[in-house]
Design a protein around this motif. Structure first.
Motif, PDB file in Angstrom:
ATOM      1  N   PRO A   1      -3.215   1.089   7.949  1.00 57.94           N
ATOM      2  CA  PRO A   1      -4.517   1.368   8.563  1.00 57.94           C
ATOM      3  C   PRO A   1      -5.566   0.332   8.172  1.00 57.94           C
ATOM      4  CG  PRO A   1      -3.565   3.353   7.624  1.00 57.94           C
ATOM      5  CD  PRO A   1      -2.724   2.204   7.164  1.00 57.94           C
ATOM      6  N   LEU A   2      -6.557   0.162   9.036  1.00 61.39           N
ATOM      7  CA  LEU A   2      -7.639  -0.801   8.798  1.00 61.39           C
ATOM      8  C   LEU A   2      -8.365  -0.484   7.498  1.00 61.39           C
ATOM      9  CD1 LEU A   2      -9.343  -3.181   9.842  1.00 61.39           C
ATOM     10  CD2 LEU A   2     -10.747  -1.527  11.077  1.00 61.39           C
ATOM     11  N   SER A   3      -8.467   0.800   7.206  1.00 63.96           N
ATOM     12  CA  SER A   3      -9.174   1.205   5.993  1.00 63.96           C
ATOM     13  C   SER A   3      -8.356   0.981   4.731  1.00 63.96           C
ATOM     14  CB  SER A   3      -9.562   2.684   6.097  1.00 63.96           C
ATOM     15  OG  SER A   3      -8.400   3.477   6.308  1.00 63.96           O
ATOM     16  N   GLY A   4      -7.136   0.473   4.908  1.00 65.36           N
ATOM     17  CA  GLY A   4      -6.284   0.242   3.757  1.00 65.36           C
ATOM     18  C   GLY A   4      -5.521   1.490   3.357  1.00 65.36           C
ATOM     19  N   GLY A   5      -4.920   1.452   2.178  1.00 62.75           N
ATOM     20  CA  GLY A   5      -4.173   2.604   1.704  1.00 62.75           C
ATOM     21  C   GLY A   5      -2.698   2.516   2.053  1.00 62.75           C
ATOM     22  N   THR A   6      -2.033   3.673   2.033  1.00 60.90           N
ATOM     23  CA  THR A   6      -0.594   3.728   2.235  1.00 60.90           C
ATOM     24  C   THR A   6      -0.217   3.424   3.681  1.00 60.90           C
ATOM     25  OG1 THR A   6      -0.468   5.446   0.537  1.00 60.90           O
ATOM     26  CG2 THR A   6       1.458   5.181   1.976  1.00 60.90           C
TER      27      THR A   6
END
Length: 804
Positions: free
Chosen positions: A282-287
């Motif tokens: 995802p654009l927001s980062g994370g897994t």
């Protein structure tokens, strides 16, 4: 192998000559298919015993321990071997983004309100007509070449121009598939997993998505030429030259709902799980988020809310339960998707498996009239374990497209493998809708073993099955083991050449434009069938010999000792009717007849019938209030052997059956070949010969496949002959003494004056035989004008003396 070439040529010579006693020859009858049939027979024989348990017990190498055999290629003909051809090709379109919603990362810029981004995947399914329980551990290579750019609304999908995937294990991998998919339709989940799963090779370029303008209800897919090659050990086996048709298709919708867990099993999905095939960060980062192709080894349990028909889904579970309905992880298709596929026009997949080159014209739109309609699912992707593995248990395919745009073709009576026969929605055979009505005119399909779907199989001998658990469901259990030598015998595998009856006779002629699909060797009574034309198909059985185990450990060449003469009337003593031995032969057979309504349930098991809706009772007669109850009731009666399914197998009524032979003898005729047993209706107890002759028996039992109908004949033929080589001669021998007298007196016998000096009464069992070690015996395969008659000898097997 030089000797194999000689034997093959010998068969070509024999089938080019008139059949003795009948006339006509198979070359004239089959034309270009004569050599094709011989190659099919040759290939069938070499694939009979792929895993001999006797060899395993001895620690020796099996013939094909992985279950795969490359098809033999002889000239312009090819056999079936045991491998996975391809039965269907399709495109799976999903919505990856809708306006501000969707799989948005740095390479996926935001879309305008109402715009949608589309991903596409090219799918194809394996199919082996050599259905059997021996594992099929593939060693295959697939090469897919998109020969021109494929576009949507003129935008290049950027499919990989050429991709190669090598497989060195079971395509049908995964929890459910391992127990049930060994030949037959391989389904999609196994191949997708084998071809990379989340890294599936044959998808559009995810980082450059095709956009659909806001408000558009359809999208224009270009279609185009695609070549798919199948290789075994780098040897080309098949080349599919496709021209996938384009059209204006519905636009996929964005999935906006995730799914709950199951029981619990880590099957929770979020909406964006369904937005891509392979996954993304995802654009927001994370897994990283997995895509739907990442988990094809997971069972897609318990969906239900997506379709309107309550008979096709599980209802809501009790409050607080984790068994809530909805698509689960492991499923492939969602109601929001769009799928289009192409299939063989005639539907007889045997005619595809035995070809090295497949022309583009042989694969057509699965349903041409609706190709550019609003219907989302136009495909017949199935699997041998049930099409619920594409969607989820008890949530597929449903009614015909005329009533539900989310359904797939298949449920109309005219769509079926056999016209007027209705299969359960989870067990539709893989065939183009309408092809059965047009081509499957004689019921030349095979019943799949256990809960395998019916279809275009070649009646591969059954190596056997033993359940590995304490389950009584042999052949239906999820896990099994190969039988030991205690359960194995050659005669059980192949009792006679009657096992060849599912081999097609129209492959070459169908390809040249004359429709002979769904025509196989005819080894049963079937009026008007092409196999009944001269020479009748069953006469080819006379060219093959299966040794028997009695009265010797293995019979000698051409010996008919232990076989029963089909001509039981003794000429000229027609008043003697010696049918005792024939009764003994027929007593062992109990022909299976499957009535039309049993087709709904005879292939079902556990979740196929949705027999355990969670939170509802399902034991005994307490069926609860779950879905699909009518079929669950039928299935319960079938399993328990209750009426009307308590006499699916019945003994043969020998008197009614032999009435047909009596009529033949009364007309001064006799059986010239034991293969003519295939022309006798095997009348079962409680039935009449007239019902067989007028077609009413099998007219009400269309679910009875070709292999099921012909198996009793294959068993009987192994024990029958019309050319007895053993004779029990009863004799009374006397030593006579004439009283001395005149020449006139010596000319005759005088009962009062002449005497009997000695007398012997008894019998002798005499056998006509051929000594295989005779040095003067020619090689008949290479000396085709030589006959066996001059090399027959006689010997006395036993003498019996009777008291005077």
């Amino acid at each position: 192998i030089a000797r194999n070439k000689e034997l093959y040529q010998y068969l070509r010579t024999l089938t080019s000559q008139p059949v003795p006693g009948y006339g006509g020859n198979f070359l004239q009858k089959w034309g270009d298919d004569r050599d094709q049939v011989l190659t099919e027979i040759f290939d069938y024989i070499r694939c009979v015993n792929l895993r001999d348990p006797v060899l395993v017990a001895q620690g020796r190498t099996c013939y094909a321990d992985n279950g795969q055999v490359a098809p033999i290629q002889i000239g312009a003909t090819q056999g079936f071997g045991r491998y996975d051809t391809i039965s269907q090709f399709g495109f799976h379109f999903i919505c990856a983004q809708d306006g501000a919603d969707g799989a948005v990362d740095a390479s996926h810029p935001a879309l305008k309100d109402g715009e949608r981004a589309i991903e596409a995947a090219f799918l194809f399914t394996p199919f082996s007509p050599s259905l059997g329980f021996l594992r099929l551990a593939e060693n295959l290579t697939y090469q897919v070449t998109f020969q021109t750019p494929l576009t949507i609304n003129g935008q290049d999908l950027q499919m990989p121009p050429s991709s190669t995937v090598a497989l060195t294990g079971q395509i049908a991998s995964g929890w459910h598939n391992n127990g049930r998919e060994h030949g037959g339709p391989g389904g999609l989940r196994g191949p997708i997993q084998a071809f990379g799963g989340g890294g599936y090779k044959f998808t559009s370029k995810a980082k450059l998505r095709v956009k659909i303008p806001a408000g558009a209800a359809t999208m224009s897919f270009s279609g185009g030429p695609i070549q798919v090659k199948l290789l075994i050990n780098n040897n080309p086996i098949q080349t599919f030259n496709l021209n996938f048709p384009g059209g204006n298709f519905p636009v996929p919708q964005l999935v906006r709902t995730g799914t709950d867990d199951y029981n619990p099993g880590g099957l929770v999905t979020t909406p964006n799980y369904w937005w891509t095939f392979g996954g993304f960060t995802p654009l927001s980062g994370g897994t990283a988020v997995q895509g739907r192709y990442s988990n094809c080894g997971v069972v897609p349990h318990a969906p239900g809310a997506e379709y309107a028909d309550a008979a096709r889904r599980w209802g809501p579970s009790p409050p607080g339960s984790m068994n809530n309905p909805g698509f689960k992880k492991g499923g492939i298709f969602r109601a929001e998707d769009v799928v289009r596929s192409i299939v063989p026009e005639h539907g007889d997949l045997r005619l595809i498996a035995a070809k090295s080159q497949i022309a583009a014209s042989e694969f057509v739109k699965v349903r041409a009239a609706e190709w550019e309609s609003t219907f989302r699912f136009l495909h017949v992707f199935v699997s041998s374990a049930g099409s619920h593995l594409l969607y989820g248990f008890a949530n597929e395919p449903g009614p015909a497209p005329s009533t539900d745009p989310n359904a797939i073709p298949g449920s109309l009576a005219t769509d079926q493998l056999v016209p007027k026969l209705s299969y359960h929605y989870s067990k539709f055979p893989e065939i183009r809708p309408g092809a059965g009505l047009k081509y499957n005119l004689w019921g030349d399909f095979d019943n799949g073993m256990a809960n395998w779907t019916d279809g275009a199989y070649i009646n591969k001998p059954d190596e056997g099955n033993q359940a590995t658990t304490n389950s009584s469901y042999t052949y239906f259990a999820w896990t099994y083991t190969v039988p030991t030598d205690a359960f194995f015998s050659p005669s059980r595998l192949v009792p006679s050449a009657g096992m060849l009856g599912s081999l097609p006779t129209g492959l070459k002629r169908t390809a040249s434009g004359s429709a002979h699909a769904w025509e196989t060797l005819l080894f049963r009574p079937q009026p008007n069938h092409p196999g009944m034309t001269t020479p009748k198909d069953h006469l080819i059985m006379d060219l093959f010999w299966m040794p028997i185990g009695e009265p010797y450990p293995i019979s000698e060449p051409f010996s008919t000792a232990g076989k029963i003469n089909l001509n039981y009337e003794i000429a000229p003593f027609s008043y003697i009717r010696r049918t005792t031995a024939l009764r003994g032969v027929m007593k062992a057979e109990q022909p299976l007849v499957l009535p039309n309504d049993v087709s709904k349930v005879c292939k079902l098991w556990d979740h196929d019938t949705n027999d355990n809706p969670y939170g509802l009772p399902n034991s005994g007669n307490n069926l609860g209030t779950g879905v699909d109850i009518p079929n669950r009731q039928k299935w319960g009666n079938l399993y328990a052997g209750n009426p009307p399914y308590d006499q699916l197998r019945r003994s043969i009524d020998v008197e009614k059956t032999l009435a047909q032979a009596d009529a033949r003898f009364a007309n001064g005729d006799a059986f010239r070949s034991a293969t003519e047993v295939c022309e006798l209706h095997l009348v079962r107890t409680g039935e009449s010969l007239a019902d067989y002759q007028n077609g009413s028996i099998y007219g009400q039992a269309l679910a009875t496949g070709d292999n099921t109908r012909e198996r009793p004949y294959a068993n009987l033929y192994a024990n029958l002959t019309t050319k007895s080589n053993t004779f029990n001669v009863h004799m009374r021998v006397q030593v006579l003494r004439k009283r001395p007298g005149t020449a006139t007196e010596y000319a005759g016998w005088n009962e009062d004056l002449d005497t009997v000096v000695a007398e012997h009464r008894g019998s002798a069992l005499i056998e006509r035989y051929v000594d295989a070690s005779d040095p003067n015996l020619p090689d008949f395969a290479t000396n085709t004008n030589t006959t066996l008659d001059n090399y027959a000898r006689f010997r006395i097997l036993s003498n019996n003396k009777f008291a005077p």
